[in-house]
Design a protein around this motif. Sequence first.
Motif, PDB file in Angstrom:
ATOM      1  N   ALA A  47       0.852  -1.196   0.000  1.00  0.00           N
ATOM      2  CA  ALA A  47       0.000   0.000   0.000  1.00  0.00           C
ATOM      3  C   ALA A  47       0.882   1.239   0.000  1.00  0.00           C
ATOM      4  N   LEU A  48       0.405   2.271  -0.647  1.00  0.00           N
ATOM      5  CA  LEU A  48       1.101   3.554  -0.646  1.00  0.00           C
ATOM      6  C   LEU A  48       0.509   4.383   0.481  1.00  0.00           C
ATOM      7  N   LEU A  49       1.361   4.810   1.412  1.00  0.00           N
ATOM      8  CA  LEU A  49       0.906   5.582   2.558  1.00  0.00           C
ATOM      9  C   LEU A  49       1.163   7.058   2.321  1.00  0.00           C
ATOM     10  N   VAL A  50       0.156   7.868   2.579  1.00  0.00           N
ATOM     11  CA  VAL A  50       0.292   9.312   2.514  1.00  0.00           C
ATOM     12  C   VAL A  50       0.612   9.766   3.933  1.00  0.00           C
ATOM     13  N   VAL A  51       1.758  10.417   4.106  1.00  0.00           N
ATOM     14  CA  VAL A  51       2.233  10.787   5.434  1.00  0.00           C
ATOM     15  C   VAL A  51       2.438  12.293   5.499  1.00  0.00           C
ATOM     16  N   ASP A  52       1.785  12.921   6.472  1.00  0.00           N
ATOM     17  CA  ASP A  52       1.882  14.368   6.642  1.00  0.00           C
ATOM     18  C   ASP A  52       2.728  14.656   7.879  1.00  0.00           C
ATOM     19  N   ARG A  53       3.852  15.305   7.667  1.00  0.00           N
ATOM     20  CA  ARG A  53       4.763  15.614   8.781  1.00  0.00           C
ATOM     21  C   ARG A  53       4.317  16.844   9.563  1.00  0.00           C
ATOM     22  N   SER A  54       3.362  17.617   9.029  1.00  0.00           N
ATOM     23  CA  SER A  54       2.938  18.823   9.739  1.00  0.00           C
ATOM     24  C   SER A  54       1.860  18.541  10.776  1.00  0.00           C
ATOM     25  N   GLN A  55       1.274  17.354  10.743  1.00  0.00           N
ATOM     26  CA  GLN A  55       0.225  17.022  11.710  1.00  0.00           C
ATOM     27  C   GLN A  55       0.832  16.558  13.028  1.00  0.00           C
ATOM     28  N   THR A  56       0.204  16.928  14.097  1.00  0.00           N
ATOM     29  CA  THR A  56       0.634  16.490  15.420  1.00  0.00           C
ATOM     30  C   THR A  56      -0.014  15.142  15.713  1.00  0.00           C
ATOM     31  N   PRO A  57       0.792  14.122  15.997  1.00  0.00           N
ATOM     32  CA  PRO A  57       0.195  12.820  16.301  1.00  0.00           C
ATOM     33  C   PRO A  57      -0.521  12.852  17.649  1.00  0.00           C
ATOM     34  N   VAL A  58      -1.634  12.150  17.717  1.00  0.00           N
ATOM     35  CA  VAL A  58      -2.390  12.032  18.957  1.00  0.00           C
ATOM     36  C   VAL A  58      -2.600  10.553  19.248  1.00  0.00           C
ATOM     37  N   ASN A  59      -3.045  10.255  20.433  1.00  0.00           N
ATOM     38  CA  ASN A  59      -3.328   8.877  20.804  1.00  0.00           C
ATOM     39  C   ASN A  59      -4.264   8.245  19.778  1.00  0.00           C
ATOM     40  N   GLY A  60      -3.866   7.119  19.217  1.00  0.00           N
ATOM     41  CA  GLY A  60      -4.679   6.420  18.227  1.00  0.00           C
ATOM     42  C   GLY A  60      -4.315   6.730  16.788  1.00  0.00           C
ATOM     43  N   VAL A  63       0.946   6.168  12.641  1.00  0.00           N
ATOM     44  CA  VAL A  63       2.126   6.988  12.419  1.00  0.00           C
ATOM     45  C   VAL A  63       3.216   6.189  11.721  1.00  0.00           C
ATOM     46  N   VAL A  64       4.116   6.936  11.091  1.00  0.00           N
ATOM     47  CA  VAL A  64       5.390   6.387  10.647  1.00  0.00           C
ATOM     48  C   VAL A  64       6.390   6.856  11.687  1.00  0.00           C
ATOM     49  N   ALA A  65       7.088   5.903  12.277  1.00  0.00           N
ATOM     50  CA  ALA A  65       8.072   6.221  13.300  1.00  0.00           C
ATOM     51  C   ALA A  65       9.418   5.647  12.888  1.00  0.00           C
ATOM     52  N   VAL A  66      10.455   6.248  13.409  1.00  0.00           N
ATOM     53  CA  VAL A  66      11.807   5.716  13.225  1.00  0.00           C
ATOM     54  C   VAL A  66      12.236   5.168  14.579  1.00  0.00           C
ATOM     55  N   VAL A  67      12.399   3.857  14.644  1.00  0.00           N
ATOM     56  CA  VAL A  67      12.775   3.191  15.891  1.00  0.00           C
ATOM     57  C   VAL A  67      14.120   2.509  15.670  1.00  0.00           C
ATOM     58  N   ASN A  68      15.109   2.957  16.433  1.00  0.00           N
ATOM     59  CA  ASN A  68      16.473   2.432  16.286  1.00  0.00           C
ATOM     60  C   ASN A  68      16.939   2.462  14.834  1.00  0.00           C
ATOM     61  N   GLY A  69      16.609   3.554  14.137  1.00  0.00           N
ATOM     62  CA  GLY A  69      17.059   3.751  12.759  1.00  0.00           C
ATOM     63  C   GLY A  69      16.230   3.061  11.698  1.00  0.00           C
ATOM     64  N   GLU A  70      15.132   2.421  12.085  1.00  0.00           N
ATOM     65  CA  GLU A  70      14.301   1.676  11.139  1.00  0.00           C
ATOM     66  C   GLU A  70      12.889   2.260  11.112  1.00  0.00           C
ATOM     67  N   VAL A 109       0.033   9.175   9.260  1.00  0.00           N
ATOM     68  CA  VAL A 109      -0.556   8.614   8.041  1.00  0.00           C
ATOM     69  C   VAL A 109      -1.934   9.238   7.859  1.00  0.00           C
ATOM     70  N   THR A 110      -2.129   9.910   6.727  1.00  0.00           N
ATOM     71  CA  THR A 110      -3.404  10.578   6.456  1.00  0.00           C
ATOM     72  C   THR A 110      -4.176   9.923   5.320  1.00  0.00           C
ATOM     73  N   GLY A 111      -3.536   8.998   4.612  1.00  0.00           N
ATOM     74  CA  GLY A 111      -4.221   8.334   3.519  1.00  0.00           C
ATOM     75  C   GLY A 111      -3.540   7.026   3.171  1.00  0.00           C
ATOM     76  N   ILE A 112      -4.314   6.139   2.572  1.00  0.00           N
ATOM     77  CA  ILE A 112      -3.818   4.826   2.156  1.00  0.00           C
ATOM     78  C   ILE A 112      -4.300   4.594   0.734  1.00  0.00           C
ATOM     79  N   VAL A 113      -3.371   4.308  -0.164  1.00  0.00           N
ATOM     80  CA  VAL A 113      -3.718   4.055  -1.566  1.00  0.00           C
ATOM     81  C   VAL A 113      -3.308   2.623  -1.885  1.00  0.00           C
ATOM     82  N   THR A 114      -4.255   1.834  -2.363  1.00  0.00           N
ATOM     83  CA  THR A 114      -3.953   0.457  -2.748  1.00  0.00           C
ATOM     84  C   THR A 114      -4.458   0.206  -4.155  1.00  0.00           C
TER      85      THR A 114
END
Length: 124
Positions: A47-60, A63-70, A109-114
């Motif tokens: 799936a193609l994920l649409v990711v907006d870096r300007s949005q503030t993440p909230v509980n639920g 998200v795309v996160a970088v954990v230990n460089g991954e 993540v604000t959108g999902i394209v499949t």
Amino acid sequence: MGFPSPAADYIEDRIDLNEVLAPNPLSTFFFRNDGVNMVNAFIPPKALLVVDRSQTPVNGSIVVAVVNGEFVVRYLVINEIKCLLAAANPKVADIVLTGDFTAEIWGVVTGIVTQTKDLKPCTL
């Protein structure tokens, strides 16, 4: 002369996918999902994920996160006891964010394209 098409009553203006999917174009990025971590959140592999870096993440938020460089895609779960990145697949472990991890929320993540050709029955 002929008759007008009945479908003519339902014609709409063209849809600009840039406008729909990326209202904040300078902070919007596209990622290809890799894996089955989020299949129960309707995010299949490829799936193609649409990711907006300007949005503030909230509980639920997803998200795309970088954990230990991954890069990982997960639900962000925040409560008074802990913060974790939860998978939407019971066979994948959640990541409890402790001092053992270097983690950064990269974007929401604000959108999902499949594409239907990529949708296959998932055996979990």
